[in-house]
Design an enzyme around this catalytic site. Structure first.
Site, PDB file in Angstrom:
ATOM      1  N   HIS A 197      31.956 -47.142  51.576  1.00  0.00           N
ATOM      2  CA  HIS A 197      31.528 -46.004  52.393  1.00  0.00           C
ATOM      3  C   HIS A 197      30.936 -46.532  53.692  1.00  0.00           C
ATOM      4  CE1 HIS A 197      29.970 -42.078  53.418  1.00  0.00           C
ATOM      5  NE2 HIS A 197      28.756 -42.575  53.545  1.00  0.00           N
TER       6      HIS A 197
ATOM      7  N   GLY B  37      25.138 -46.745  55.558  1.00  0.00           N
ATOM      8  CA  GLY B  37      23.940 -45.968  55.318  1.00  0.00           C
ATOM      9  C   GLY B  37      24.269 -44.775  54.457  1.00  0.00           C
TER      10      GLY B  37
ATOM     11  N   SER C 297      24.879 -40.983  52.999  1.00  0.00           N
ATOM     12  CA  SER C 297      25.589 -39.827  53.548  1.00  0.00           C
ATOM     13  C   SER C 297      24.626 -38.916  54.294  1.00  0.00           C
ATOM     14  CB  SER C 297      26.272 -39.062  52.406  1.00  0.00           C
ATOM     15  OG  SER C 297      26.974 -37.954  52.899  1.00  0.00           O
ATOM     16  N   GLY C 298      25.038 -38.465  55.484  1.00  0.00           N
ATOM     17  CA  GLY C 298      24.217 -37.556  56.275  1.00  0.00           C
ATOM     18  C   GLY C 298      23.221 -38.229  57.184  1.00  0.00           C
TER      19      GLY C 298
ATOM     20  N   GLY D 245      23.840 -39.978  59.837  1.00  0.00           N
ATOM     21  CA  GLY D 245      24.229 -39.902  61.252  1.00  0.00           C
ATOM     22  C   GLY D 245      25.270 -40.908  61.685  1.00  0.00           C
TER      23      GLY D 245
ATOM     24  N   SER E   6      28.659 -40.841  61.448  1.00  0.00           N
ATOM     25  CA  SER E   6      29.822 -40.250  62.121  1.00  0.00           C
ATOM     26  C   SER E   6      29.448 -39.718  63.503  1.00  0.00           C
ATOM     27  CB  SER E   6      30.424 -39.141  61.264  1.00  0.00           C
ATOM     28  OG  SER E   6      30.893 -39.651  60.028  1.00  0.00           O
TER      29      SER E   6
ATOM     30  N   ASP F 273      34.092 -42.577  57.152  1.00  0.00           N
ATOM     31  CA  ASP F 273      33.836 -42.218  55.754  1.00  0.00           C
ATOM     32  C   ASP F 273      34.136 -43.370  54.795  1.00  0.00           C
ATOM     33  OD1 ASP F 273      32.979 -40.473  53.707  1.00  0.00           O
ATOM     34  OD2 ASP F 273      35.057 -40.070  53.188  1.00  0.00           O
TER      35      ASP F 273
ATOM     36  N   GLU G  79      35.002 -36.972  60.632  1.00  0.00           N
ATOM     37  CA  GLU G  79      34.384 -35.733  60.157  1.00  0.00           C
ATOM     38  C   GLU G  79      32.980 -35.579  60.739  1.00  0.00           C
ATOM     39  OE1 GLU G  79      33.283 -33.289  56.055  1.00  0.00           O
ATOM     40  OE2 GLU G  79      33.907 -35.393  55.937  1.00  0.00           O
TER      41      GLU G  79
END
Length: 295
Positions: free
Chosen positions: A125, A140, A142-143, A145, A147, A164, A189
């Site tokens: 990931h 890091g 998910s969420g 930052g 992307s 991702d 995404e």
């Protein structure tokens, strides 16, 4: 490359080494020199040797080979293989291929190809970017930052590789390369905007293919980062497929410009690669000033 014999064995024979072997010694009477799982090269010298033998001797030389140990044979320089070799290979379902390349060129091409497809591979990931010509893996939770940071970096002219999930392959003792899984290529995404096609938004020039991983940047939510040594930052290493890669930890908190910090971290990394360390330079000046004041 043309298939001359043994088409039925193409699905069953296994290659497990990128190393190449020439079949000359085995044909000359030393069949124990054959290493299983390798491509066997038959070039001009091997064909010349077989052509000089009487028919009975040629058949005997080929029969001495344990064809079950051989994964496949590649005839180079567009040469014609002896009928006896092709017949034996067909009977044993041993693939025999022919290329127009000379042996040295064929070996280089085959080794490079096998090193890639046989390389240890994992999927992680993260986001992979090409920043200043350097492959940078952003990791890091998910969420955090990653992307959004990648999107900002793309607008600044840096190149996008994968979002991702990143496919990582060790192609050398100290080299790991990363690329995008086929399904995710060219897609990014962003929460609230959905899945974006990078080439449609920023042009095909915003994309990069496979990149060597030279730096790992870990995004850590504020309050979860480990205590930092202000005078020795960025000394960590991440281990990917048993290869140690320089790593930097960046705490994430409201108001921090992650893309600027990432760009700066890459610049610092490149300067260190060239032998310049600003922290070491500062400490050197500090010690020099302290000695002058104490004298």
């Amino acid at each position: 490359m043309a298939l001359l014999a043994g088409s039925n064995g193409a699905e069953h024979r296994r290659l497990n080494s990128p190393r190449i072997q020439k079949l000359g010694l085995a044909l000359a009477g030393f069949p124990h020199y054959v290493h299983p799982g390798r491509v066997q090269i038959v070039g001009q010298s091997e064909i010349f040797f077989l052509d000089q033998l009487e028919l009975a001797e040629r058949r005997a030389a080929i029969e001495r080979l344990d064809l079950n140990l051989i994964s496949c044979i590649v005839i180079t320089t567009g040469l014609n293989a002896p009928d006896e070799l092709l017949a034996a290979a067909e009977g044993a379902d041993l693939p025999v291929l022919r290329t127009s390349l000379v042996s040295s060129e064929a070996i280089n091409e085959i080794v490079e190809y096998l090193q890639r497809i046989l390389a240890p591979t994992i999927t992680q990931h993260g986001v992979l970017m090409d920043i200043y010509g350097t492959g940078v893996l952003l990791r890091g939770p998910s969420g955090v930052g990653k992307s959004e940071c990648a999107l900002d970096l793309i607008t600044r002219g840096h190149l996008f590789v994968s979002d991702d999930m990143v496919e990582l392959r060790r192609v050398g003792p100290k080299t790991v390369v990363g690329s995008a899984p086929e399904l995710l290529q060219d897609h990014l995404e962003i929460r609230g905007l959905g899945i974006l096609k990078v080439s449609e938004l920023f042009g095909i020039s915003a994309l990069s293919g496979e990149r060597e991983i030279s730096l790992v940047i870990e995004f850590v939510p504020s309050g979860k980062s480990k205590p930092a040594d202000r005078l020795q930052p960025g000394r960590d290493q991440a281990e990917i497929l048993e290869v140690k890669i320089p790593s930097v930890e960046l705490p994430v908190s409201p108001g921090r410009n992650l893309s600027t910090l990432v760009e700066t971290a890459v610049r610092v990394h490149l300067l260190k690669q060239r032998g310049y360390d600003s922290t070491a330079e500062f400490l050197k000046q500090h010690d020099s000033l302290r000695r002058r004041n104490n004298s």
